[in-house]
Write an enzyme that holds these catalytic residues in place. Structure first.
Site, PDB file in Angstrom:
ATOM      1  N   LYS A 158       0.851  -1.183   0.000  1.00 41.62           N
ATOM      2  CA  LYS A 158       0.000   0.000   0.000  1.00 41.62           C
ATOM      3  C   LYS A 158       0.888   1.234   0.000  1.00 41.62           C
ATOM      4  CE  LYS A 158      -3.104   2.613   3.053  1.00 41.62           C
ATOM      5  NZ  LYS A 158      -3.821   2.641   4.332  1.00 41.62           N
ATOM      6  N   GLU A 203      -8.726  10.714  13.851  1.00 44.62           N
ATOM      7  CA  GLU A 203      -7.942   9.486  14.058  1.00 44.62           C
ATOM      8  C   GLU A 203      -6.984   9.593  15.243  1.00 44.62           C
ATOM      9  OE1 GLU A 203      -5.254   6.301  11.498  1.00 44.62           O
ATOM     10  OE2 GLU A 203      -6.056   8.095  10.541  1.00 44.62           O
TER      11      GLU A 203
END
Length: 400
Positions: A158, A203
């Site tokens: 990723k 987050e």
């Protein structure tokens, strides 16, 4: 250096304290759901690696159990960039259980009668704004394709590709007003303001409270429309999306594997859940554990975790190398970590996203947003995701 901490009730007579109004335009802020810290003035600026020793050396006269001197700041995305935290001259704190306190830091705080008069809410006004990409769209789309192809070839699992946008105005952008709008729209996010770097991150990177450690990584995103049925379908599609599940799993595994050596146990949700904010929905997985003794300072965990695969990629070094070559700009504070640490090593740090970096005259702001790229990523769809993420700060800044 000395510090004095006292309960705050004698300043406000038991009235509630809005930390946004304490910070105002020029202070520092880190708050969520009304709890957190706000600061005024600068007692010291300390390099990141010197912060634990600096805080420990402060001669602290505390009148509130468990409260310690605090430093607040940002750890940049690029690890080679210098980083320093601010020890505010005055810190106001407010905990979830309703306790309020103030800490004054000085070489010799002879008097504790500090002025904590809240800043008045700014009056609404209209400005002229110009919004434009800093990253050419063609370059961004090519960078996404490069990252996708690297994943397809097996070189990466990723990579996160971001792009820059600028907002310019003929008048200074009012930080206090922006923070109040972020409070109204993103009250459950971690809202922050440090040296012209402002935002509302959903987050949690890592939080340490005694021997307890928590993290709540997010990865995988879909827009919200405001229509409950449409958003419910989008959430179900997000949970079922193989592309987003792969992107999310990479982040969870890295954070779990990084934290585990410091923990006697570490628990996490078996399946990701949907985390909603005003404009988007994310896949999120909450983690909680017990730190082994001797427990680490929260800054050790921040530097070990950041940048996470949610903002960099995996494997980390290879992903960061691709990002540096493909994006064409230095991220700086975007994508790093923002938060605070105290003299006991406790603290709370969020991933530095949904943010704006103001120029010194505050007449312009740089916004950055990105998305995780895996084998099935489509460049045009990724562009749309960054547009949805950028709306968080654009809607708080632009008031024509």
């Amino acid at each position: 250096m000395r510090a004095v901490t006292r309960p705050l009730d004698h300043h406000f007579g038991g009235r509630d304290v809005d930390l946004n109004h304490i910070a105002g335009r020029d202070g520092v802020l880190f708050v969520r759901d009304g709890s957190g810290i706000a600061g005024r003035g600068v007692a010291a600026r300390v390099p990141l690696d010197k912060v634990p020793a600096f805080l420990a050396d402060i001669d602290h006269d505390s009148g509130v159990d468990g409260v310690q001197p605090i430093a607040i700041g940002v750890v940049p995305f690029e690890r080679a960039l210098p980083s320093e935290l601010i020890v505010p001259a005055v810190i106001v704190g407010k905990s979830a259980d309703g306790r309020k306190w103030v800490t004054v830091v000085d070489d010799d705080p002879a008097s504790f009668d500090v002025d904590l008069t809240p800043h008045e809410p700014p009056a609404p006004r209209a400005q002229s704004f110009e919004v434009a990409p800093l990253t050419p769209v063609d370059r961004y789309l090519a960078a996404v394709a490069t990252a996708r192809d690297a994943v397809r070839s097996g070189a990466l699992t990723k990579a996160v590709i971001a792009r820059e946008v600028t907002v310019r105005s003929d008048e200074a952008i009012d930080v206090h007003a922006v923070l109040l709008r972020l409070k109204a729209m993103f009250g459950r996010s971690y809202r922050y303001s440090v040296d012209g770097f402002i935002g509302a991150s959903p987050e949690l990177l890592v939080a340490v409270d005694g021997n307890q450690v928590r993290s709540h990584p997010l990865a995988g995103t879909t827009p919200r429309t405001g229509d409950p049925d449409t958003d419910s379908r989008a959430a179900a599609e997000l949970l079922a999306s193989e592309k987003n599940q792969i992107e999310h799993r990479v982040v969870i595994d890295m954070i779990h594997d990084t934290l585990l050596p410091w923990c006697s146990y570490l628990d996490w949700q078996p399946e990701p859940s949907i985390v909603t904010v005003a404009n988007v929905q994310h896949l999120g997985t909450a983690m909680e554990g017990h730190l082994s003794d001797p427990r680490p300072n929260v800054l050790e965990l921040v530097t070990a975790l950041s940048p996470t695969p949610a903002l960099g990629g995996f494997p980390r070094d290879e992903a960061l190398e691709l990002i540096a070559e493909a994006e064409g700009f230095t991220r700086g504070r975007y994508g790093g970590a923002v938060g605070w640490v105290d003299a006991a090593g406790d603290g709370t740090w969020a991933v530095a996203i949904r943010c704006a970096e103001l120029s010194p005259d505050r007449r312009s702001a740089r916004l950055v947003a990105g998305g995780g790229i895996v084998a099935d990523s489509d460049p045009v769809s990724e562009l749309a995701e960054t547009q949805a993420k950028l709306q968080a700060m654009l809607s708080a800044i632009v008031r024509p």
